[in-house]
Structure formats: structure tokens, C-alpha cells
Design a protein around this motif. Structure first.
Motif, PDB file in Angstrom:
ATOM      1  N   UNK A  58      43.465  40.403  50.472  1.00 18.34           N
ATOM      2  CA  UNK A  58      42.528  40.114  49.373  1.00 18.34           C
ATOM      3  C   UNK A  58      42.107  41.352  48.600  1.00 18.34           C
ATOM      4  N   UNK A  59      42.262  42.524  49.169  1.00 15.99           N
ATOM      5  CA  UNK A  59      41.919  43.748  48.435  1.00 15.99           C
ATOM      6  C   UNK A  59      42.753  43.897  47.163  1.00 15.99           C
ATOM      7  N   UNK A  60      43.881  43.194  47.106  1.00 11.58           N
ATOM      8  CA  UNK A  60      44.735  43.259  45.923  1.00 11.58           C
ATOM      9  C   UNK A  60      44.144  42.486  44.747  1.00 11.58           C
ATOM     10  N   UNK A  61      43.257  41.541  45.013  1.00 14.11           N
ATOM     11  CA  UNK A  61      42.726  40.720  43.931  1.00 14.11           C
ATOM     12  C   UNK A  61      41.205  40.597  43.900  1.00 14.11           C
ATOM     13  N   UNK A  62      40.485  41.201  44.808  1.00 15.42           N
ATOM     14  CA  UNK A  62      39.021  41.093  44.807  1.00 15.42           C
ATOM     15  C   UNK A  62      38.380  41.587  43.511  1.00 15.42           C
ATOM     16  N   UNK A  63      38.996  42.542  42.855  1.00 16.96           N
ATOM     17  CA  UNK A  63      38.474  43.075  41.601  1.00 16.96           C
ATOM     18  C   UNK A  63      38.284  41.976  40.565  1.00 16.96           C
ATOM     19  N   UNK A  64      39.074  40.914  40.638  1.00 19.69           N
ATOM     20  CA  UNK A  64      39.004  39.850  39.641  1.00 19.69           C
ATOM     21  C   UNK A  64      37.641  39.158  39.620  1.00 19.69           C
ATOM     22  N   UNK A  65      36.943  39.151  40.738  1.00 24.32           N
ATOM     23  CA  UNK A  65      35.625  38.549  40.798  1.00 24.32           C
ATOM     24  C   UNK A  65      34.594  39.271  39.955  1.00 24.32           C
ATOM     25  N   UNK A  66      34.862  40.515  39.614  1.00 25.69           N
ATOM     26  CA  UNK A  66      33.944  41.323  38.804  1.00 25.69           C
ATOM     27  C   UNK A  66      34.361  41.404  37.336  1.00 25.69           C
ATOM     28  N   UNK A  67      35.447  40.758  36.979  1.00 28.67           N
ATOM     29  CA  UNK A  67      36.000  40.871  35.626  1.00 28.67           C
ATOM     30  C   UNK A  67      35.090  40.240  34.571  1.00 28.67           C
ATOM     31  N   UNK A  68      34.949  40.911  33.453  1.00 33.32           N
ATOM     32  CA  UNK A  68      34.131  40.411  32.344  1.00 33.32           C
ATOM     33  C   UNK A  68      34.703  39.127  31.753  1.00 33.32           C
ATOM     34  N   UNK A  98      34.251  46.569  27.808  1.00 36.83           N
ATOM     35  CA  UNK A  98      32.974  46.526  28.534  1.00 36.83           C
ATOM     36  C   UNK A  98      33.142  46.112  29.993  1.00 36.83           C
ATOM     37  N   UNK A  99      34.359  45.890  30.407  1.00 32.28           N
ATOM     38  CA  UNK A  99      34.624  45.349  31.743  1.00 32.28           C
ATOM     39  C   UNK A  99      34.567  46.431  32.827  1.00 32.28           C
ATOM     40  N   UNK A 100      33.849  46.164  33.910  1.00 35.29           N
ATOM     41  CA  UNK A 100      33.752  47.150  34.984  1.00 35.29           C
ATOM     42  C   UNK A 100      35.042  47.330  35.786  1.00 35.29           C
ATOM     43  N   UNK A 101      35.978  46.401  35.652  1.00 36.41           N
ATOM     44  CA  UNK A 101      37.233  46.514  36.414  1.00 36.41           C
ATOM     45  C   UNK A 101      38.443  46.624  35.490  1.00 36.41           C
ATOM     46  N   UNK A 102      38.225  47.145  34.299  1.00 34.56           N
ATOM     47  CA  UNK A 102      39.308  47.261  33.324  1.00 34.56           C
ATOM     48  C   UNK A 102      40.509  48.021  33.890  1.00 34.56           C
ATOM     49  N   UNK A 103      40.269  49.129  34.550  1.00 34.91           N
ATOM     50  CA  UNK A 103      41.373  49.951  35.062  1.00 34.91           C
ATOM     51  C   UNK A 103      42.145  49.231  36.158  1.00 34.91           C
ATOM     52  N   UNK A 104      41.443  48.527  37.026  1.00 32.84           N
ATOM     53  CA  UNK A 104      42.122  47.764  38.082  1.00 32.84           C
ATOM     54  C   UNK A 104      42.965  46.649  37.466  1.00 32.84           C
ATOM     55  N   UNK A 105      42.455  46.032  36.422  1.00 28.13           N
ATOM     56  CA  UNK A 105      43.181  44.970  35.732  1.00 28.13           C
ATOM     57  C   UNK A 105      44.453  45.512  35.087  1.00 28.13           C
ATOM     58  N   UNK A 106      44.321  46.633  34.399  1.00 27.37           N
ATOM     59  CA  UNK A 106      45.489  47.245  33.770  1.00 27.37           C
ATOM     60  C   UNK A 106      46.501  47.671  34.820  1.00 27.37           C
ATOM     61  N   UNK A 107      46.015  48.269  35.887  1.00 28.91           N
ATOM     62  CA  UNK A 107      46.920  48.675  36.963  1.00 28.91           C
ATOM     63  C   UNK A 107      47.702  47.468  37.491  1.00 28.91           C
ATOM     64  N   UNK A 145      54.161  39.955  31.752  1.00 27.27           N
ATOM     65  CA  UNK A 145      54.823  39.920  30.452  1.00 27.27           C
ATOM     66  C   UNK A 145      54.007  39.323  29.307  1.00 27.27           C
ATOM     67  N   UNK A 146      52.826  38.781  29.592  1.00 30.68           N
ATOM     68  CA  UNK A 146      52.061  38.090  28.566  1.00 30.68           C
ATOM     69  C   UNK A 146      50.597  38.497  28.594  1.00 30.68           C
ATOM     70  N   UNK A 147      49.944  38.354  27.458  1.00 30.76           N
ATOM     71  CA  UNK A 147      48.502  38.466  27.382  1.00 30.76           C
ATOM     72  C   UNK A 147      47.950  39.872  27.312  1.00 30.76           C
ATOM     73  N   UNK A 148      46.633  39.913  27.121  1.00 26.81           N
ATOM     74  CA  UNK A 148      45.882  41.167  27.127  1.00 26.81           C
ATOM     75  C   UNK A 148      45.333  41.347  28.532  1.00 26.81           C
ATOM     76  N   UNK A 149      45.679  42.449  29.156  1.00 27.92           N
ATOM     77  CA  UNK A 149      45.210  42.793  30.508  1.00 27.92           C
ATOM     78  C   UNK A 149      44.730  44.235  30.468  1.00 27.92           C
ATOM     79  N   UNK A 150      43.553  44.467  30.963  1.00 24.03           N
ATOM     80  CA  UNK A 150      43.037  45.837  31.018  1.00 24.03           C
ATOM     81  C   UNK A 150      42.936  46.511  29.668  1.00 24.03           C
TER      82      UNK A 150
END
Length: 98
Positions: free
Chosen positions: A9-19, A52-61, A69-74
Motif C-alpha cells: 500500500x505504500x505505493x498508493x497511499x499518497x493518493x488519499x492526500x491528493x487534491x 496546490x496538491x501536497x502529493x504532486x511530486x508523488x503523483x508525477x513520479x 499514457x493519458x491525462x494530467x498527473x502531477x
């Protein structure tokens, strides 16, 4: 002895904090037939959320590591992420400490 990899779950826990968590996907993924001006406006609005997202870098990573292949991430569009990978900028853009 188990050969299962264990908890991950450490691979996806950041998603819970996503803006964007409560916003749905419409802002971050283009609909079929979207005109260029509409896409640019939608991408800009999505990037405003990412900024403004606190987990932007984790999302981009995540998006870079899985080759999303799709969408805006990070804060980057799919095209911008492809360009970043092509330029070899993944490590510069997202330090491994994220």
C-alpha cells in the motif's frame, strides 16, 4: 514459506492526500472530440489543482514510473511527460526522496 511480495500500500497511499481525490476524472482526462482550445483550458485548470496538491511530486513520479499514457498527473500532461522522459529528465523532475 510464502512467495507473495507482501504489503504494497505504500505505493498508493499518497493518493488519499491528493487534491483531485474528490474532483472526478473529467478535469484530468480529455473527452473524445475535445477541441484544442477546450483541451488547453481544461489542462490549465487541472494544472492549477496540481499546483496546490501536497502529493504532486508523488503523483508525477507514479505517472512517470508506470508510463501513464493519458491525462494530467502531477501537473504534467501526457505529452509533457513523454517529452520529459525523452529528454531523460525523470530523475531531475522528481527526486528519489519523494
Amino acid at each position: 514459506m510464502s512467495r507473495l511480495p507482501g504489503r504494497a500500500e505504500h505505493h498508493w497511499l499518497w493518493q488519499g492526500e491528493a487534491a483531485c481525490r474528490e474532483l472526478g476524472s473529467r478535469l484530468f482526462f480529455h473527452p473524445t472530440g475535445e477541441e484544442r482550445a477546450e483541451r488547453e483550458a481544461r489542462n490549465a485548470a487541472a494544472k492549477d489543482v496540481c499546483a496546490l496538491c501536497p502529493v504532486q511530486r508523488a503523483c508525477l513520479r507514479h505517472a512517470l514510473e508506470v508510463g501513464e499514457p493519458f491525462g494530467v498527473w502531477g501537473g504534467l500532461t501526457a505529452h509533457e511527460r513523454r517529452e520529459l522522459r525523452r529528454a531523460g529528465g525523470m530523475r531531475r523532475a522528481v527526486p528519489s526522496t519523494v
